[in-house]
Design an enzyme around this catalytic site. Sequence first.
Site, PDB file in Angstrom:
ATOM      1  N   GLU A   1       0.888  -1.499   0.004  1.00 12.03           N
ATOM      2  CA  GLU A   1       0.192  -0.008   0.055  1.00 12.03           C
ATOM      3  C   GLU A   1       0.925   1.404  -0.033  1.00 12.03           C
ATOM      4  OE1 GLU A   1      -3.208   0.510   2.951  1.00 12.03           O
ATOM      5  OE2 GLU A   1      -3.522  -1.805   3.010  1.00 12.03           O
TER       6      GLU A   1
ATOM      7  N   CYS B   1      -3.891  -5.001   2.260  1.00 13.57           N
ATOM      8  CA  CYS B   1      -3.369  -6.035   2.727  1.00 13.57           C
ATOM      9  C   CYS B   1      -3.318  -7.176   2.376  1.00 13.57           C
ATOM     10  CB  CYS B   1      -3.778  -6.015   4.395  1.00 13.57           C
ATOM     11  SG  CYS B   1      -3.919  -4.396   5.202  1.00 13.57           S
TER      12      CYS B   1
ATOM     13  N   HIS C   1      -5.225 -12.712   9.019  1.00 13.29           N
ATOM     14  CA  HIS C   1      -4.710 -11.424   8.735  1.00 13.29           C
ATOM     15  C   HIS C   1      -4.571 -10.587  10.177  1.00 13.29           C
ATOM     16  CE1 HIS C   1      -4.004  -7.022   7.622  1.00 13.29           C
ATOM     17  NE2 HIS C   1      -5.048  -6.851   7.902  1.00 13.29           N
TER      18      HIS C   1
END
Length: 349
Positions: free
Chosen positions: A81, A113, A237
């Site tokens: 990102e 992500c 995550h």
Amino acid sequence: MSVGIVSYGAYIPRYRIKIEDIARVWGDDAEILKAGLRVNEKSVPDVDEDAATIAVEAARSAVSRSGIDSQRVGAVYTGSESHPYAVKPTSTIVAEAVGATPVLTAADYEFACKAGTAAIQTCMGLVSSGMIDLGLAIGSDVAQGAPGDALEYTAAAGGVAYVIGNKESELTAIIEDTYSFTTDTPDFWRREGMPYPEHGGRFTGEPGYFKHVTHAAKGLMQKIGTKPEDYDYAVFHQPNGKFPARAASMLGFSKEQIQPGMVVTRLGNTYSGSCMMGIAATLDQAKPGDRIFATAFGSGAGSDAFSITVTDRIEEIRDSAPKVEELLANPTYVDYATYARHKGKIRLA
């Protein structure tokens, strides 16, 4: 023919800032934040570190860990990102740095992500088709969070690289299968020219994180006929410590299964490197025959799930590059002013 992980490497900057030092500046209650986020501190890049330098360090560790000839790498994909250039690929920098040039194909990925795990899937396809011998998939970020925003407490820096191949004698872990679930859910975004992302607050949980993580995880287990108890480890995550623990519970995984890969409490959220870092930390201690279930999440929104089986080769290569635990050890703590300088939050006129 099996496809999987030939090697892996991680990089975490040595600098850290404690949650208390950020909270003190904004007048927030650090203990409430730590209890809610389940994060105690986060990594901070050095003044000369960015997503490209971090990706290079991780990639070099991945190449050296297994001793592969970097000229065999036919694809380099870097998910982030925070690519340092709007127009100039990070992946060509990495390919040159590890000696993989001229590389057959290289590109930068963006999907919040989960851009790094999307790169893994791409390399799996290219390797399986015979287009390339080895692929290098990277998740690397110097995560952004506006001053005073909730993201500032967790947005961290770090990267992970995976060499993907299909020669049985070289595989450290077999990726049995992968499954993705993706929708257009705008829970998190940053327009061109904006220095910091914006987010939909509580909507980043539902219908963002939990919907996509659980759908991808259930989809993969249904696809290959497995259940949580078939796995020794699980990784989800890690935007904070609360979300992956809740997702694991919703899916039927235990605290013991997720604990080895739960690095967020001392690292923070490395965005594209988050789930991949958890997998690396798990590989650092897994035994041959162990199975790992992993699910990444990227706002926007989507999840990639993987079923992985560790091979005997893990014992041969594991100690040939720094482990995640070693990278987390012996940090240098900074105050908020130093952190702001390192992150470029202080800009000269």
